[in-house]
Design a protein around this motif. Sequence first.
Motif, PDB file in Angstrom:
ATOM      1  N   LEU A 379      53.751   4.148  84.053  1.00 47.38           N
ATOM      2  CA  LEU A 379      53.080   4.484  85.309  1.00 47.38           C
ATOM      3  C   LEU A 379      53.110   5.986  85.562  1.00 47.38           C
ATOM      4  N   ALA A 380      54.204   6.637  85.163  1.00 44.13           N
ATOM      5  CA  ALA A 380      54.282   8.088  85.325  1.00 44.13           C
ATOM      6  C   ALA A 380      53.244   8.801  84.460  1.00 44.13           C
ATOM      7  N   LEU A 381      52.872   8.175  83.342  1.00 43.21           N
ATOM      8  CA  LEU A 381      51.898   8.783  82.433  1.00 43.21           C
ATOM      9  C   LEU A 381      50.455   8.521  82.844  1.00 43.21           C
ATOM     10  N   VAL A 382      50.229   7.556  83.742  1.00 41.44           N
ATOM     11  CA  VAL A 382      48.866   7.121  84.054  1.00 41.44           C
ATOM     12  C   VAL A 382      47.973   8.262  84.546  1.00 41.44           C
ATOM     13  N   PRO A 383      48.377   9.090  85.510  1.00 42.77           N
ATOM     14  CA  PRO A 383      47.474  10.168  85.954  1.00 42.77           C
ATOM     15  C   PRO A 383      47.021  11.068  84.799  1.00 42.77           C
ATOM     16  N   TRP A 384      47.969  11.461  83.942  1.00 38.52           N
ATOM     17  CA  TRP A 384      47.611  12.298  82.791  1.00 38.52           C
ATOM     18  C   TRP A 384      46.719  11.536  81.820  1.00 38.52           C
ATOM     19  N   ALA A 385      47.035  10.252  81.560  1.00 36.78           N
ATOM     20  CA  ALA A 385      46.256   9.454  80.613  1.00 36.78           C
ATOM     21  C   ALA A 385      44.827   9.271  81.092  1.00 36.78           C
ATOM     22  N   ILE A 386      44.633   9.075  82.408  1.00 30.41           N
ATOM     23  CA  ILE A 386      43.286   8.923  82.949  1.00 30.41           C
ATOM     24  C   ILE A 386      42.502  10.220  82.813  1.00 30.41           C
ATOM     25  N   SER A 387      43.162  11.347  83.049  1.00 31.66           N
ATOM     26  CA  SER A 387      42.471  12.636  82.926  1.00 31.66           C
ATOM     27  C   SER A 387      42.034  12.910  81.493  1.00 31.66           C
ATOM     28  N   ALA A 389      41.629  10.287  78.922  1.00 33.31           N
ATOM     29  CA  ALA A 389      40.807   9.254  78.290  1.00 33.31           C
ATOM     30  C   ALA A 389      40.265   8.210  79.253  1.00 33.31           C
ATOM     31  N   GLY A 390      40.330   8.460  80.555  1.00 28.07           N
ATOM     32  CA  GLY A 390      39.755   7.523  81.516  1.00 28.07           C
ATOM     33  C   GLY A 390      40.439   6.163  81.491  1.00 28.07           C
ATOM     34  N   ALA A 391      39.637   5.107  81.582  1.00 26.59           N
ATOM     35  CA  ALA A 391      40.176   3.746  81.614  1.00 26.59           C
ATOM     36  C   ALA A 391      40.927   3.413  80.326  1.00 26.59           C
ATOM     37  N   SER A 392      40.484   3.964  79.200  1.00 21.67           N
ATOM     38  CA  SER A 392      41.185   3.720  77.932  1.00 21.67           C
ATOM     39  C   SER A 392      42.586   4.313  77.955  1.00 21.67           C
ATOM     40  N   GLY A 393      42.752   5.461  78.613  1.00 24.85           N
ATOM     41  CA  GLY A 393      44.077   6.061  78.730  1.00 24.85           C
ATOM     42  C   GLY A 393      45.012   5.198  79.545  1.00 24.85           C
ATOM     43  N   ALA A 394      44.506   4.616  80.649  1.00 23.14           N
ATOM     44  CA  ALA A 394      45.330   3.710  81.448  1.00 23.14           C
ATOM     45  C   ALA A 394      45.725   2.484  80.641  1.00 23.14           C
ATOM     46  N   ALA A 395      44.788   1.952  79.860  1.00 25.12           N
ATOM     47  CA  ALA A 395      45.094   0.793  79.007  1.00 25.12           C
ATOM     48  C   ALA A 395      46.141   1.146  77.963  1.00 25.12           C
ATOM     49  N   ALA A 396      46.065   2.366  77.426  1.00 28.66           N
ATOM     50  CA  ALA A 396      47.059   2.795  76.432  1.00 28.66           C
ATOM     51  C   ALA A 396      48.452   2.878  77.042  1.00 28.66           C
ATOM     52  N   ALA A 397      48.534   3.305  78.304  1.00 26.44           N
ATOM     53  CA  ALA A 397      49.828   3.338  78.978  1.00 26.44           C
ATOM     54  C   ALA A 397      50.403   1.926  79.104  1.00 26.44           C
ATOM     55  N   SER A 398      49.550   0.953  79.403  1.00 30.52           N
ATOM     56  CA  SER A 398      49.998  -0.443  79.476  1.00 30.52           C
ATOM     57  C   SER A 398      50.480  -0.937  78.114  1.00 30.52           C
ATOM     58  N   LEU A 399      49.765  -0.564  77.063  1.00 34.00           N
ATOM     59  CA  LEU A 399      50.167  -0.948  75.703  1.00 34.00           C
ATOM     60  C   LEU A 399      51.531  -0.362  75.349  1.00 34.00           C
ATOM     61  N   LEU A 400      51.760   0.881  75.720  1.00 34.41           N
ATOM     62  CA  LEU A 400      53.044   1.527  75.449  1.00 34.41           C
ATOM     63  C   LEU A 400      54.176   0.775  76.137  1.00 34.41           C
TER      64      LEU A 400
END
Length: 425
Positions: A379-387, A389-400
């Motif tokens: 969850l801490a990575l989500v803002p950076w991941a969205i900036s 890769a967008g929705a794919s970045g948020a999904a990657a955070a969930s995968l991690l």
Amino acid sequence: MMRRILANAGWLLGGKGVNAALSLVYLAIATRALGLAEFGQFTLVVALAQALTGIASFQTWLFVVRWGNSAAQDPVQDRKTGTRDVIGFATALDLASMALGTLAAGALALSALHWVGLSADLGWPTFLFCAVSMLAIRSTPTGILRLHDRYARAAGAETAIPVIRAIGAGLAALFMPTIIGFLLAWAAAELAAAAACWAAAARFGRPQLSAISLTRLPRQEAGVWRFVLSTNFSSSTGVAGRQVLLLMVGAFGGATMAGIYRVAAQLGLAILKLGQAVLQAIFPDLVRAGPQDHVLAGRIARVAAVTALASIALAVAGGEVLIAAVAGPEFSAAYVPMIILAAASAIELVGASWDALLVARRRAGLVLALRAVPMAAALALVPWAISVAGASGAAAASLLASTLAVGGLFFFARLVTRPARPVAE
């Protein structure tokens, strides 16, 4: 034992299968009737209610199965009296969750207009929908049915949700194609499922007014509150992995991105429903299995691994066609996040048996830590991941988060089931 687990899982998967099929129907109706922007707003309201319900409610079905079996096997305690106290305590927990959750719904709905970006006219509808979701908690009757191996009845009651959602979505699209119309359909489904679940459980055990207490059972049994709080917090991390993450997508990426992520999650996380069914089917038998529980968990994990790999392959091959057929071409950006979330679900499916094993061995606190730490990092990575890769970045955070959590579950499941080495003389 294995035959009973497969039969129980079959009933659960049958219900999940109906749910999955009908979810495609009401998803298609909602996305096409509301469009990308309004569907994103609708998604955020539903996510708020589900996050609140998941965090504020207790997994009392786990408690009913765990302590209900203990009461049944206690040669000193009267079985009927022991089960009555278990159900009374679980019911008291649910009532407390309903009251506190409804109060929290007001503050949540009011603040969400600012940090999630909901329209100002959705304040009251959001509060009412959150309150209805809290009143529809049905964990205790579900536990009663699973305690008595009545999985068919539990699956039948849960089927009310997708059936009424599909019917309600059709009616909303025809007569009230707005966010409010679809919220009414979703609320009706939740209340109908709760009523059906309590009606089914009433034949096997119903709460008695004199037994509803938050203090009686904890005075008699050591470790009750520790188990309840651990399983609640562990469940809350699962909610954070889905609903809170979705809310963060809305907060940092906007309602449109939240709508895209929701479609990806609806399709990519379908396999997670298999994992939940496996956990729910195996947990009562792991409680009863004793020292041989690790053998049973290992068998289930191997079957789950094959199913998970097949599901990922299916998502890669048919994902684009499925998204276009269900949600329409404007949701095509959901394809990559859908594949990533399918992989996360596959990992969770493999880890479901190890999760159930550790809880059955009274390691619920350990399970909490193994899920909470990776989820907090994700969850801490989500803002950076969205900036990035967008929705794919948020999904990657969930995968991690899923990868780290299931890796920890596997390690500690092996550790707690390893036979002790004999002490050399």
